[in-house]
Structure formats: C-alpha cells, structure tokens
Design a protein around this motif. Structure first.
Motif, PDB file in Angstrom:
ATOM      1  N   PHE A 156       0.958  -1.289  -0.021  1.00 51.24           N
ATOM      2  CA  PHE A 156      -0.084   0.025   0.053  1.00 51.24           C
ATOM      3  C   PHE A 156       0.880   1.155   0.194  1.00 51.24           C
ATOM      4  O   PHE A 156       1.823   1.450   0.844  1.00 51.24           O
ATOM      5  N   ASN A 157       0.643   2.259  -0.829  1.00 52.26           N
ATOM      6  CA  ASN A 157       1.278   3.355  -0.924  1.00 52.26           C
ATOM      7  C   ASN A 157       0.829   4.278   0.187  1.00 52.26           C
ATOM      8  O   ASN A 157      -0.187   4.641   0.139  1.00 52.26           O
ATOM      9  N   THR A 158       1.731   4.635   1.069  1.00 52.81           N
ATOM     10  CA  THR A 158       1.365   5.430   2.211  1.00 52.81           C
ATOM     11  C   THR A 158       1.253   6.649   1.949  1.00 52.81           C
ATOM     12  O   THR A 158       0.615   7.788   2.649  1.00 52.81           O
ATOM     13  N   LEU A 159       1.745   7.140   0.598  1.00 51.20           N
ATOM     14  CA  LEU A 159       1.426   8.355   0.093  1.00 51.20           C
ATOM     15  C   LEU A 159       0.195   8.858  -0.740  1.00 51.20           C
ATOM     16  O   LEU A 159      -0.261   9.856  -1.066  1.00 51.20           O
ATOM     17  N   GLY A 160      -0.583   7.719  -0.892  1.00 46.14           N
ATOM     18  CA  GLY A 160      -1.719   7.629  -1.748  1.00 46.14           C
ATOM     19  C   GLY A 160      -3.044   7.473  -1.037  1.00 46.14           C
ATOM     20  O   GLY A 160      -3.040   7.520   0.199  1.00 46.14           O
TER      21      GLY A 160
ATOM     22  N   TYR B 180      -6.319   4.725  -0.345  1.00 50.79           N
ATOM     23  CA  TYR B 180      -6.995   3.261  -0.282  1.00 50.79           C
ATOM     24  C   TYR B 180      -8.472   3.601  -0.033  1.00 50.79           C
ATOM     25  O   TYR B 180      -8.936   4.160   0.833  1.00 50.79           O
ATOM     26  N   ASP B 181      -9.067   2.868  -1.054  1.00 52.21           N
ATOM     27  CA  ASP B 181     -10.602   2.756  -0.919  1.00 52.21           C
ATOM     28  C   ASP B 181     -11.282   4.248  -0.805  1.00 52.21           C
ATOM     29  O   ASP B 181     -12.170   4.457  -0.181  1.00 52.21           O
ATOM     30  N   GLY B 182     -10.699   5.168  -1.568  1.00 48.76           N
ATOM     31  CA  GLY B 182     -11.170   6.629  -1.585  1.00 48.76           C
ATOM     32  C   GLY B 182     -10.833   7.553  -0.348  1.00 48.76           C
ATOM     33  O   GLY B 182     -11.069   8.580  -0.531  1.00 48.76           O
ATOM     34  N   LYS B 183      -9.782   7.118   0.223  1.00 47.42           N
ATOM     35  CA  LYS B 183      -9.363   7.772   1.365  1.00 47.42           C
ATOM     36  C   LYS B 183      -7.733   7.801   1.429  1.00 47.42           C
ATOM     37  O   LYS B 183      -7.201   7.132   0.981  1.00 47.42           O
ATOM     38  N   GLN B 184      -7.327   9.059   1.929  1.00 50.49           N
ATOM     39  CA  GLN B 184      -5.819   8.863   2.124  1.00 50.49           C
ATOM     40  C   GLN B 184      -5.163   8.080   3.094  1.00 50.49           C
ATOM     41  O   GLN B 184      -5.834   7.824   4.244  1.00 50.49           O
ATOM     42  N   VAL B 185      -4.426   7.083   2.782  1.00 54.61           N
ATOM     43  CA  VAL B 185      -3.772   6.187   3.708  1.00 54.61           C
ATOM     44  C   VAL B 185      -3.306   6.848   5.035  1.00 54.61           C
ATOM     45  O   VAL B 185      -3.578   6.456   6.121  1.00 54.61           O
ATOM     46  N   VAL B 186      -2.668   7.973   4.744  1.00 54.52           N
ATOM     47  CA  VAL B 186      -2.242   8.921   6.084  1.00 54.52           C
ATOM     48  C   VAL B 186      -2.769  10.300   5.766  1.00 54.52           C
ATOM     49  O   VAL B 186      -2.553  10.967   4.995  1.00 54.52           O
TER      50      VAL B 186
ATOM     51  N   LEU C 132      -6.305   2.326   6.815  1.00 54.01           N
ATOM     52  CA  LEU C 132      -6.246   0.948   6.277  1.00 54.01           C
ATOM     53  C   LEU C 132      -7.065  -0.044   7.184  1.00 54.01           C
ATOM     54  O   LEU C 132      -6.793  -0.154   8.502  1.00 54.01           O
ATOM     55  N   GLU C 133      -7.546  -0.913   6.514  1.00 51.49           N
ATOM     56  CA  GLU C 133      -8.367  -2.047   7.271  1.00 51.49           C
ATOM     57  C   GLU C 133      -7.918  -3.449   6.821  1.00 51.49           C
ATOM     58  O   GLU C 133      -7.122  -3.709   5.785  1.00 51.49           O
TER      59      GLU C 133
END
Length: 349
Positions: free
Chosen positions: A47-51, A53-59, A240-241
């Motif tokens: 998972f790109n922590t700068l991008g 995931y599922d429509g939300k910012q990972v960070v 992230l889930e």
C-alpha cells in the motif's frame, strides 16, 4: 522453481513425514477433507502510504498545510494461508515460493484465531501512534499528552476525563507522557500535583492529591493511562483495514514526515519498506522480510528500506532491487537521500 523441484527429488522422506501429519476435518453434509498443521507465508499486498486506499488518504493529516509529494512509499505485508490440504500446501511451496511454517507459529495453541487477529490489530494501532510521534519528534513539532483512560477510584478519576490534554505539570509546560510519569514518581503518596488540562477547548488547572500505588504503598499513584498525540491542532489518521501487526510503523512515519516537510523523500521514485518504529524513531526487525521484498519488487519498487537487524536475510533477495539498511527513521531518510543523490548508501549486500 528448478531448485525446488530438485529438492523434492531428494525430499521424499520429509514429504512422507508431512503426509503423516495430515489431520481429518469432517464437515457435516460434506465429504471428509484433509488438512496439514502448517501455514503458508508468502508475499502480501503493498500500500502506498502517500496515496489513497478505498477513496481515502492512507495517511490523512488535517490541521496544517501539507507539502506536495510524488513517488511511492509503500508499506509491505505477508499473506498467510492456513487450513490447507496437503496438495495445496505443496503447491504453495513449489509454485509460489511460499514458506511453510508450523501452524503454532501463526496461531499459538493457547489462542484462538480471533484472539490472534485482535492482537495483530492492536499492534497495528500501537504502531500507528508510535509512527506519528516519531515523525513529530523528527520534525521538532509539538506533541501533546492525551488521557486515554482513568482507573476507577483513583485520584485521576476525580480530576481527569478521557480525551483531556495534559498541558503542564506543576507549572512546567513540558508534559509528555514520560514526563508526567516522572513527575508523579518524584513525589510521595499524599503529595499534591498540579496539572494543566485542556478540555473541550478550555484551559483548566486541576490540583490532585496522589494516592499510594496498589502494588507499592511507598510509591505515588495518579491512576491515568496516557498517550502522546500531535499538538498544535494537527491530527493524523490512518485508513487501512484488514491489516495487522506492527511492521508498517517506519513507512507510516516516513509518510507523515514527507507530507509535513519541504521536498520529497522519494525523489519521485517507487520506494517500499518495512520495520517497526518506537516513539524515538528506532526501527526494529520484522518477520517475513524476503516475502515483503518480493512483493515490493513485483509491485515495481526500485528501492527497499530494511531494518538493519533483517539485513542478512534480506540480502538473499537483492536481485533487481536496491535494499537500504536502516536503523532509525532519521537513518532511513539519510540513506534514501544519499541514494537519490547518487552517493554511497548503506545497503544489505
């Protein structure tokens, strides 16, 4: 693949032993199935922590201006498969390069699968908190102390509420969780301590008479568990889930730093990595390093950040990817900067 087939040619006895460990699972209304007491570990998703995931910012960072980022800072995972038949287990080992490990290494006999999953999720949440504080400390940004819970009947229960921010101790604005504990331990039961508290946006002053520690009547006791959180109105959330364990800590911390500081840590490159992190930014070893490197390489990463204590094992996967050796968050940034500038960086090779 050829090496593993050759291994099978000389591995008839271990194969027969594995077959002998097959157990029977009977499901009412179905045929009997055979499973082996092993789990298969292999490359998991990254998972790109700068991008997103599922429509939300990972960070997701709120409350301050963010610096633009490009490239990737991918956290990596290990996939685990259990309840396998003998043929499934051998197929995973032969054709997917998975590692077969005794099932007890994944699900201890004294714990249920649900308990293991919960423990992994708790470790993941702890790693998120430590990642945030490590990033704040690296950037010299303020950190606040939040009351997570109070003990029933304790001095804290009468003076503090869950969610309170402790802003001062006896007039001293330095009030990290460790400093609060140190201040309490410097006093005796019956002594008074004055806590500056922020509650619902209001500044309060609470005078608390310390009790005796239930386990040591000579030691002062406040009765509050605390956690460090970003100060200055900054909030950091992780989205992230279905991911567990503490090994994403370093990559989360680097993502926070990249978003809150000028320039780009990645240099626009695809960087991946793994490693635990504590509040001070120390990077610790993890399991499944070879599978995580394989997952990163398959995803297109050209650089992998590996904990120093995993370097010997990681070196075996250093084909087609540069593996940088890191021991702290600061070290990870320094080594990545050297790599991006074409300078000599410490590698696992």
């Amino acid at each position: 693949m050829n090496r593993r087939l050759r291994t099978i040619s000389f591995g008839a006895i271990p194969l027969l032993l594995l077959t002998g460990l097959v157990t029977f699972d009977h499901i009412p209304g179905t045929s009997v199935s055979l499973t082996v007491p092993y789990a298969a570990e292999g490359p998991g998703p990254t998972f790109n922590t700068l991008g997103e995931y599922d429509g939300k910012q990972v960070v997701d960072i709120q409350g301050t201006e963010l610096d633009p980022t490009t490239g990737n800072l991918n956290m990596t995972t290990v996939s685990v498969r259990s309840n396998m038949t003998l043929m499934q287990a051998m197929g995973r080992w032969l054709f997917n390069k998975d590692t077969l490990v005794p099932i007890e290494q994944v699900f201890p006999q004294d714990q249920t699968e649900e308990q293991v999953t919960q423990a992994n999720q708790e470790a993941f949440s702890t790693s998120e908190a430590s990642a945030t504080i490590a990033a704040m400390n690296y950037l010299h940004l303020p950190v606040s102390t939040k009351v997570a819970q109070t003990v029933d009947g304790s001095p804290a229960a009468d003076a503090l509420q869950e969610g309170d921010l402790i802003t001062a101790i006896d007039g001293d604005s330095k009030a990290t969780p460790a400093q609060v504990v140190e201040a309490v331990q410097s006093k005796k039961p019956g002594d008074e301590i004055t806590l500056g508290v922020e509650r619902d946006g209001q500044q309060l002053e609470e005078k608390v008479t310390l009790a005796s520690n239930p386990h040591d009547d000579k030691t002062a006791f406040l009765g509050a568990s605390m956690e460090a959180v970003p100060g200055g109105g900054i909030s950091v959330d992780y989205n992230l889930e279905d991911v567990g364990g503490p090994s994403a800590g370093m990559m989360f911390s680097l993502a926070v730093i990249d978003k809150l500081s000028p320039g780009e840590l990645t240099g626009g490159k695809f960087v991946a990595g793994t490693g635990t992190v504590d509040d001070e930014g120390t990077v610790g070893p993890i399991g499944g390093i070879t599978h995580k490197i394989q997952a990163a390489r398959d995803a297109g990463a050209e650089v992998f950040l590996a904990p120093a204590d995993n370097c010997a094992e990681a070196a075996s996967e250093a084909k087609g990817i540069t593996i940088l050796k890191v021991s702290t968050v600061s070290d990870a940034i320094d080594q990545l900067t050297k790599y991006n500038n074409g300078e000599d960086a410490a590698t696992c090779s």
